[in-house]
Design an enzyme around this catalytic site. Structure first.
Site, PDB file in Angstrom:
ATOM      1  N   GLY A  51       0.779  -1.233   0.000  1.00  0.00           N
ATOM      2  CA  GLY A  51       0.000   0.000   0.000  1.00  0.00           C
ATOM      3  C   GLY A  51       0.805   1.273   0.000  1.00  0.00           C
ATOM      4  O   GLY A  51       1.810   1.420  -0.700  1.00  0.00           O
ATOM      5  N   PHE A  73       5.925  -6.704   8.901  1.00  0.00           N
ATOM      6  CA  PHE A  73       5.665  -8.033   9.454  1.00  0.00           C
ATOM      7  C   PHE A  73       5.071  -8.893   8.354  1.00  0.00           C
ATOM      8  O   PHE A  73       3.889  -8.774   8.023  1.00  0.00           O
ATOM      9  CB  PHE A  73       4.709  -7.946  10.643  1.00  0.00           C
ATOM     10  CG  PHE A  73       4.498  -9.271  11.334  1.00  0.00           C
ATOM     11  CD1 PHE A  73       5.507  -9.813  12.116  1.00  0.00           C
ATOM     12  CD2 PHE A  73       3.314  -9.962  11.204  1.00  0.00           C
ATOM     13  CE1 PHE A  73       5.329 -11.034  12.757  1.00  0.00           C
ATOM     14  CE2 PHE A  73       3.120 -11.185  11.841  1.00  0.00           C
ATOM     15  CZ  PHE A  73       4.134 -11.720  12.617  1.00  0.00           C
ATOM     16  N   ASP A 110       7.645  -7.570  14.542  1.00  0.00           N
ATOM     17  CA  ASP A 110       6.537  -6.806  15.124  1.00  0.00           C
ATOM     18  C   ASP A 110       6.971  -5.365  15.378  1.00  0.00           C
ATOM     19  O   ASP A 110       7.706  -5.086  16.324  1.00  0.00           O
ATOM     20  CB  ASP A 110       6.107  -7.482  16.428  1.00  0.00           C
ATOM     21  CG  ASP A 110       4.961  -6.753  17.116  1.00  0.00           C
ATOM     22  OD1 ASP A 110       4.418  -5.791  16.536  1.00  0.00           O
ATOM     23  OD2 ASP A 110       4.621  -7.145  18.249  1.00  0.00           O
ATOM     24  N   ALA A 139      -0.558  -0.986   9.391  1.00  0.00           N
ATOM     25  CA  ALA A 139      -1.970  -1.395   9.403  1.00  0.00           C
ATOM     26  C   ALA A 139      -2.040  -2.793   9.987  1.00  0.00           C
ATOM     27  O   ALA A 139      -1.542  -3.746   9.391  1.00  0.00           O
ATOM     28  CB  ALA A 139      -2.548  -1.366   7.999  1.00  0.00           C
ATOM     29  N   TYR A 224      -7.365   9.007   6.772  1.00  0.00           N
ATOM     30  CA  TYR A 224      -8.436   9.105   5.778  1.00  0.00           C
ATOM     31  C   TYR A 224      -9.643   9.754   6.435  1.00  0.00           C
ATOM     32  O   TYR A 224      -9.890   9.561   7.625  1.00  0.00           O
ATOM     33  CB  TYR A 224      -8.819   7.716   5.244  1.00  0.00           C
ATOM     34  CG  TYR A 224      -9.889   7.741   4.178  1.00  0.00           C
ATOM     35  CD1 TYR A 224      -9.641   8.326   2.942  1.00  0.00           C
ATOM     36  CD2 TYR A 224     -11.147   7.192   4.413  1.00  0.00           C
ATOM     37  CE1 TYR A 224     -10.622   8.360   1.954  1.00  0.00           C
ATOM     38  CE2 TYR A 224     -12.129   7.221   3.439  1.00  0.00           C
ATOM     39  CZ  TYR A 224     -11.863   7.797   2.211  1.00  0.00           C
ATOM     40  OH  TYR A 224     -12.839   7.841   1.244  1.00  0.00           O
ATOM     41  N   TYR A 234     -16.835   4.954   9.422  1.00  0.00           N
ATOM     42  CA  TYR A 234     -15.404   5.255   9.351  1.00  0.00           C
ATOM     43  C   TYR A 234     -15.065   6.472  10.212  1.00  0.00           C
ATOM     44  O   TYR A 234     -14.692   6.335  11.369  1.00  0.00           O
ATOM     45  CB  TYR A 234     -14.946   5.462   7.894  1.00  0.00           C
ATOM     46  CG  TYR A 234     -13.443   5.389   7.786  1.00  0.00           C
ATOM     47  CD1 TYR A 234     -12.821   4.210   7.420  1.00  0.00           C
ATOM     48  CD2 TYR A 234     -12.635   6.472   8.104  1.00  0.00           C
ATOM     49  CE1 TYR A 234     -11.439   4.100   7.357  1.00  0.00           C
ATOM     50  CE2 TYR A 234     -11.260   6.392   8.052  1.00  0.00           C
ATOM     51  CZ  TYR A 234     -10.666   5.206   7.673  1.00  0.00           C
ATOM     52  OH  TYR A 234      -9.301   5.125   7.641  1.00  0.00           O
ATOM     53  N   THR A 274      -7.266  -1.589  -0.686  1.00  0.00           N
ATOM     54  CA  THR A 274      -6.282  -2.266   0.159  1.00  0.00           C
ATOM     55  C   THR A 274      -6.995  -3.422   0.835  1.00  0.00           C
ATOM     56  O   THR A 274      -8.235  -3.483   0.855  1.00  0.00           O
ATOM     57  CB  THR A 274      -5.705  -1.339   1.245  1.00  0.00           C
ATOM     58  OG1 THR A 274      -6.761  -0.969   2.147  1.00  0.00           O
ATOM     59  CG2 THR A 274      -5.080  -0.086   0.639  1.00  0.00           C
TER      60      THR A 274
END
Length: 396
Positions: A51, A73, A110, A139, A224, A234, A274
């Site tokens: 992304g 990760f 991580d 994310a 966003y 959202y 995504t």
């Protein structure tokens, strides 16, 4: 082995190494073909394998000529199981960086942990000395706090009353109504803990304390806002609370970085396909309508186009970086144009299973979803036997 896509809901459980590599190469060629950016020279990207994070790393390396470290990760192939798409993406990036003579290193682990932060700092000291850009693009659905050991899980829910609106199964094109029950106070708290700004601040605090941020260093994280259609689930829901926390963190980091002349921003980007956005009810249907409108108007952008514009026209453009009244960079400016949103609203009221292929770009959404995992990519023979085991050069 012959690798085909296997899906479970909004997740694709396989990835194709050749297709992923071709997608990365396309982005690399885009960045190389654009005018050079007078930007960072040593960049750290946390969340660098897919992304906006991957696109940021590509623009830093191939438009600005930066050496980079990517933290992410992802998992290597094991037996008949393919690696994750991010693993294949990163392998392709590292290969392209090596060919271009760019220094680049990957750290897999991580990003929320103190161990990975310490490992990254040691690598910066050894190979770079300091970094002048830190991109935070993590994310994840879960986070274990490195100090308390508590594991938090994020949820995608409204706050207040239950929320109902149109949604789509993008595999079948079936439009239906989804109803989402409201979040509890603890679910809000946990979502903020996962997706808010605490870990970003921990990264910057650790980097500052170690002395590995250069004078004038910049850090940026991504957010966003979106249209009224998606606000309840959202921006005004649990994710929105987390994004509010992220944006408040940017203001605190700006103060923390002021002694070294540093800068901190949140960039509000446009909606793109995504794996994360595919999991949010309503959003895939909105993106399908949005893509149709923006493509017809000739103003559509994917991750690489957005990140090039962020670097060239915002972060590293001459003069002050333009921000809104809350200090945010607005790369969603084309998505939120009045004529774009008016047309999306018109389409939204009419969308149904019967007309979704005519009124929206659901086919484009579906194609881009599979391209995230290296499938449906031009020039790839998906019947060919390929080795799923791919090494990442410069893996530390």
């Amino acid at each position: 082995m012959i690798i085909q896509p296997k899906t479970r809901g909004f997740i694709c459980t396989t990835a194709h190494p050749v297709g992923c590599a071709r997608q990365v190469r396309r982005q690399v060629e885009y960045a190389k073909a654009r005018p050079a950016v007078r930007g960072p020279k040593k960049a750290l990207v946390v969340g660098a394998s897919t992304g906006y994070g991957l696109a940021s790393r590509i623009v830093a390396a191939f438009a600005a000529g930066a050496d980079t470290i990517g933290v992410y990760f992802d998992k290597a192939a094991e037996g008949s199981r393919t690696a994750t798409a991010g693993w294949y993406n990163s392998a392709a990036f590292e290969q392209a960086a090596n060919e271009a003579g760019r220094k680049s290193f990957s750290i897999v682990g991580d990003a929320f942990s103190d161990e990975i932060k310490a490992k990254t700092i040691d690598l910066i000291k050894t190979e770079f000395g300091q970094v002048d850009l830190v991109v935070y693009s993590v994310a994840s659905p879960r986070r274990t706090h490195p100090r308390t050991g508590e594991t938090f899980s994020s949820v995608i829910k409204p706050i207040g009353p239950a929320y109902s609106n149109k949604t789509v199964n993008f595999h079948t094109g079936e439009v239906s109504v989804a109803t989402i029950e409201p979040a509890t106070e603890d679910e809000v708290r946990q979502t903020i803990a996962v997706m808010g700004g605490e870990d970003w601040q921990m990264w910057i605090d650790a980097l500052l304390e170690a002395g590995v941020l250069s004078e004038g260093a910049t850090t940026v994280a991504y957010s966003y806002i979106g249209p009224e259609i998606t606000h309840a689930v959202y921006r005004e829901g649990t994710i929105g609370r987390a994004k509010d926390d992220l944006e408040a963190t940017a203001l605190r980091l700006k103060e923390k970085l002021s002694p070294i002349g540093g800068r901190a921003f949140v960039s509000v980007n446009k909606a793109v396909v995504t794996q994360s956005s595919s999991a949010i009810p309503v959003v895939p249907l909105y993106i399908s309508a949005l893509y149709k409108v923006m493509k017809e108007k000739g103003i559509h952008e994917g991750c690489i186009e957005q990140m090039y514009r962020l670097f060239a026209d915002r972060l590293y453009a001459p003069g002050e970086t333009p921000v809104d009244d809350k200090g945010r960079i607005r790369l969603d400016d084309r998505e939120m144009l009045a004529d774009v949103q008016k047309e999306v609203d018109r389409i939204w009221t009419e969308l149904s299973t019967d007309n979704i292929n005519e009124l929206s770009d659901i086919a484009g959404y579906r194609r881009e979803f599979f391209q995230l995992f290296g499938f449906e990519t031009d020039g790839v023979d998906y019947e060919a036997d390929v080795d799923p085991a791919v090494d990442i050069p410069n893996l530390r």
